[in-house]
Each structure stands twice: as structure tokens, then as C-alpha cells.
Design a protein around this motif. Structure first.
Motif, PDB file in Angstrom:
ATOM      1  N   ARG A  23       8.667  77.836  51.822  1.00 47.84           N
ATOM      2  CA  ARG A  23       7.739  78.673  52.594  1.00 47.84           C
ATOM      3  C   ARG A  23       8.479  79.451  53.678  1.00 47.84           C
ATOM      4  N   ASN A  24       9.714  79.030  53.946  1.00 48.41           N
ATOM      5  CA  ASN A  24      10.519  79.668  54.978  1.00 48.41           C
ATOM      6  C   ASN A  24      11.816  80.159  54.334  1.00 48.41           C
ATOM      7  N   ARG A  25      11.890  81.471  54.086  1.00 47.45           N
ATOM      8  CA  ARG A  25      13.041  82.039  53.364  1.00 47.45           C
ATOM      9  C   ARG A  25      14.368  81.770  54.085  1.00 47.45           C
ATOM     10  N   THR A  26      14.340  81.824  55.416  1.00 45.68           N
ATOM     11  CA  THR A  26      15.575  81.582  56.190  1.00 45.68           C
ATOM     12  C   THR A  26      16.085  80.166  55.927  1.00 45.68           C
ATOM     13  N   LYS A  27      15.164  79.185  55.931  1.00 52.50           N
ATOM     14  CA  LYS A  27      15.578  77.809  55.641  1.00 52.50           C
ATOM     15  C   LYS A  27      16.050  77.687  54.192  1.00 52.50           C
ATOM     16  N   GLY A  28      15.462  78.481  53.304  1.00 56.12           N
ATOM     17  CA  GLY A  28      15.899  78.489  51.919  1.00 56.12           C
ATOM     18  C   GLY A  28      17.342  78.979  51.786  1.00 56.12           C
ATOM     19  N   GLU A  29      17.655  80.045  52.520  1.00 57.57           N
ATOM     20  CA  GLU A  29      19.035  80.577  52.485  1.00 57.57           C
ATOM     21  C   GLU A  29      20.011  79.566  53.098  1.00 57.57           C
ATOM     22  N   LEU A  30      19.583  78.898  54.171  1.00 54.14           N
ATOM     23  CA  LEU A  30      20.428  77.865  54.791  1.00 54.14           C
ATOM     24  C   LEU A  30      20.656  76.703  53.829  1.00 54.14           C
ATOM     25  N   LEU A  31      19.628  76.399  53.041  1.00 50.89           N
ATOM     26  CA  LEU A  31      19.752  75.338  52.031  1.00 50.89           C
ATOM     27  C   LEU A  31      20.820  75.715  50.999  1.00 50.89           C
ATOM     28  N   LEU A  32      20.802  76.976  50.555  1.00 49.50           N
ATOM     29  CA  LEU A  32      21.809  77.412  49.582  1.00 49.50           C
ATOM     30  C   LEU A  32      23.215  77.296  50.164  1.00 49.50           C
ATOM     31  N   GLU A  33      23.367  77.657  51.445  1.00 47.51           N
ATOM     32  CA  GLU A  33      24.681  77.527  52.104  1.00 47.51           C
ATOM     33  C   GLU A  33      25.111  76.066  52.159  1.00 47.51           C
ATOM     34  N   TYR A  34      24.153  75.197  52.515  1.00 43.82           N
ATOM     35  CA  TYR A  34      24.424  73.752  52.599  1.00 43.82           C
ATOM     36  C   TYR A  34      24.924  73.233  51.246  1.00 43.82           C
ATOM     37  N   ILE A  35      24.254  73.640  50.170  1.00 39.14           N
ATOM     38  CA  ILE A  35      24.641  73.166  48.837  1.00 39.14           C
ATOM     39  C   ILE A  35      25.987  73.763  48.428  1.00 39.14           C
ATOM     40  N   LYS A  36      26.176  75.053  48.749  1.00 37.90           N
ATOM     41  CA  LYS A  36      27.431  75.731  48.389  1.00 37.90           C
ATOM     42  C   LYS A  36      28.631  75.071  49.068  1.00 37.90           C
ATOM     43  N   GLU A  37      28.436  74.647  50.323  1.00 36.90           N
ATOM     44  CA  GLU A  37      29.537  74.061  51.082  1.00 36.90           C
ATOM     45  C   GLU A  37      29.768  72.583  50.770  1.00 36.90           C
ATOM     46  N   SER A  38      28.849  71.975  50.018  1.00 37.26           N
ATOM     47  CA  SER A  38      29.026  70.562  49.683  1.00 37.26           C
ATOM     48  C   SER A  38      30.064  70.431  48.566  1.00 37.26           C
ATOM     49  N   ASP A  39      30.596  69.225  48.404  1.00 35.24           N
ATOM     50  CA  ASP A  39      31.645  69.011  47.404  1.00 35.24           C
ATOM     51  C   ASP A  39      31.115  69.107  45.983  1.00 35.24           C
ATOM     52  N   ASP A  40      29.874  68.666  45.780  1.00 34.54           N
ATOM     53  CA  ASP A  40      29.380  68.537  44.409  1.00 34.54           C
ATOM     54  C   ASP A  40      28.263  69.512  44.040  1.00 34.54           C
ATOM     55  N   GLY A  41      27.709  70.221  45.024  1.00 39.52           N
ATOM     56  CA  GLY A  41      26.548  71.067  44.746  1.00 39.52           C
ATOM     57  C   GLY A  41      26.884  72.291  43.908  1.00 39.52           C
ATOM     58  N   ASN A  42      25.842  72.842  43.278  1.00 34.72           N
ATOM     59  CA  ASN A  42      26.023  74.020  42.423  1.00 34.72           C
ATOM     60  C   ASN A  42      24.824  74.944  42.632  1.00 34.72           C
ATOM     61  N   VAL A  43      25.046  76.125  43.184  1.00 35.82           N
ATOM     62  CA  VAL A  43      23.922  77.034  43.458  1.00 35.82           C
ATOM     63  C   VAL A  43      23.614  77.963  42.292  1.00 35.82           C
ATOM     64  N   GLU A  44      24.485  77.974  41.275  1.00 36.77           N
ATOM     65  CA  GLU A  44      24.302  78.902  40.155  1.00 36.77           C
ATOM     66  C   GLU A  44      22.970  78.693  39.432  1.00 36.77           C
ATOM     67  N   CYS A  45      22.514  77.450  39.387  1.00 35.59           N
ATOM     68  CA  CYS A  45      21.290  77.125  38.633  1.00 35.59           C
ATOM     69  C   CYS A  45      20.026  77.281  39.483  1.00 35.59           C
ATOM     70  N   ILE A  46      20.183  77.610  40.772  1.00 36.50           N
ATOM     71  CA  ILE A  46      19.043  77.545  41.698  1.00 36.50           C
ATOM     72  C   ILE A  46      18.286  78.860  41.801  1.00 36.50           C
ATOM     73  N   GLU A  47      16.951  78.741  41.789  1.00 35.73           N
ATOM     74  CA  GLU A  47      16.064  79.875  42.069  1.00 35.73           C
ATOM     75  C   GLU A  47      15.198  79.501  43.267  1.00 35.73           C
ATOM     76  N   LEU A  48      15.214  80.327  44.315  1.00 40.02           N
ATOM     77  CA  LEU A  48      14.303  80.123  45.440  1.00 40.02           C
ATOM     78  C   LEU A  48      13.026  80.887  45.142  1.00 40.02           C
ATOM     79  N   TRP A  49      11.903  80.205  45.214  1.00 40.57           N
ATOM     80  CA  TRP A  49      10.595  80.859  45.033  1.00 40.57           C
ATOM     81  C   TRP A  49       9.883  80.847  46.374  1.00 40.57           C
ATOM     82  N   ASP A  50       9.466  82.018  46.842  1.00 38.40           N
ATOM     83  CA  ASP A  50       8.715  82.091  48.094  1.00 38.40           C
ATOM     84  C   ASP A  50       7.312  81.558  47.847  1.00 38.40           C
ATOM     85  N   MET A  51       6.989  80.419  48.453  1.00 37.33           N
ATOM     86  CA  MET A  51       5.712  79.776  48.141  1.00 37.33           C
ATOM     87  C   MET A  51       5.314  78.803  49.241  1.00 37.33           C
TER      88      MET A  51
END
Ligand SMILES: NC(=O)c1ccc[n+]([C@@H]2O[C@H](COP(=O)([O-])OP(=O)(O)OC[C@H]3O[C@@H](n4cnc5c(N)ncnc54)[C@H](OP(=O)(O)O)[C@@H]3O)[C@@H](O)[C@H]2O)c1
Length: 82
Positions: free
Chosen positions: A48-76
């Protein structure tokens, strides 16, 4: 452990579409990172909060095991039935 039992390391999500609500904070945030590391076919994260969604993608990208390629953020906003 018997051979018929699966472990978390044997999960194959490559043909699965996974939707995780509440992924911008708390338990959902960690779960989104963990599930992304299994490379699901699609990982849909309604936010529901796009800014937090973008921060989430950064968090996953910077983690050792995360993968953002498969992720879709839906505004909802899940409290909004329209
Ligand atoms: N933490 C625990 O130890 C624990 C234990 C047992 C059960 N639970 C339950 O597990 C759930 C998650 O807990 P938590 O501690 O991870 O909570 P949290 O840190 O407050 O995270 C809640 C998540 O839900 C999202 N959210 C809330 N209302 C929403 C709406 N209307 N539309 C879209 N997203 C919405 C929040 O988005 P925003 O970032 O936009 O706010 C956030 O991502 C809760 O139901 C809680 O009662 C938690």
C-alpha cells in the motif's frame, strides 16, 4: 529423516506463483527475502506504500541470498475493497 520427507532446501518453486501480503515490514519482509531466494516463477508483493515497497526491493537486493528478478510490486491497499 525418511526419503519421502522434503526439507526447506529441496523446495522447488520454479513453477509456482507466490503472493505474500504484509511484506513491507516484520515477518512478511523476512519471508519475502527468504522465498525470493528460492527463485519462484513469480513473487507478487501487494504493497500500500510504494516507497516502502522500493525499500523492500533494496533490502532484498542487498541481502546475500535474495533475488529481486522474480518480484512484482502491486500497488494495493488490502483494506480497500474497491
Ligand atoms: N510479530 C509477531 O511476533 C507475530 C506473532 C504472531 C502473529 N503475528 C501476526 O502476523 C502478522 C504480521 O505481523 P508483523 O509483526 O510482521 O506486523 P508488521 O510489522 O506491523 O507488518 C504488517 C504488514 O502488513 C502490511 N499491511 C497492514 N495493513 C495493510 C493494508 N491495509 N494493505 C496492505 N498492507 C497492509 C503493512 O504494510 P505497511 O508497511 O504499509 O504498514 C506491513 O507490511 C499480523 O497479523 C500479526 O498479528 C505476528
Amino acid at each position: 529423516m525418511g526419503s519421502s520427507q522434503s526439507t526447506i532446501n529441496s523446495f522447488n518453486l520454479s513453477n509456482k506463483v507466490v503472493i505474500i501480503t504484509g511484506s513491507t515490514d516484520g515477518i512478511g519482509k523476512s519471508l519475502a527475502r527468504i522465498i525470493s531466494s528460492y527463485n519462484p516463477k513469480r513473487l507478487i508483493l501487494p504493497v500500500r506504500n510504494r516507497t516502502k515497497g522500493e525499500l523492500l526491493l533494496e533490502y532484498i537486493k542487498e541481502s546475500d541470498d535474495g533475488n529481486v528478478e522474480c518480484i512484482e510490486l502491486w500497488d494495493m491497499d488490502l483494506a480497500d475493497f474497491t
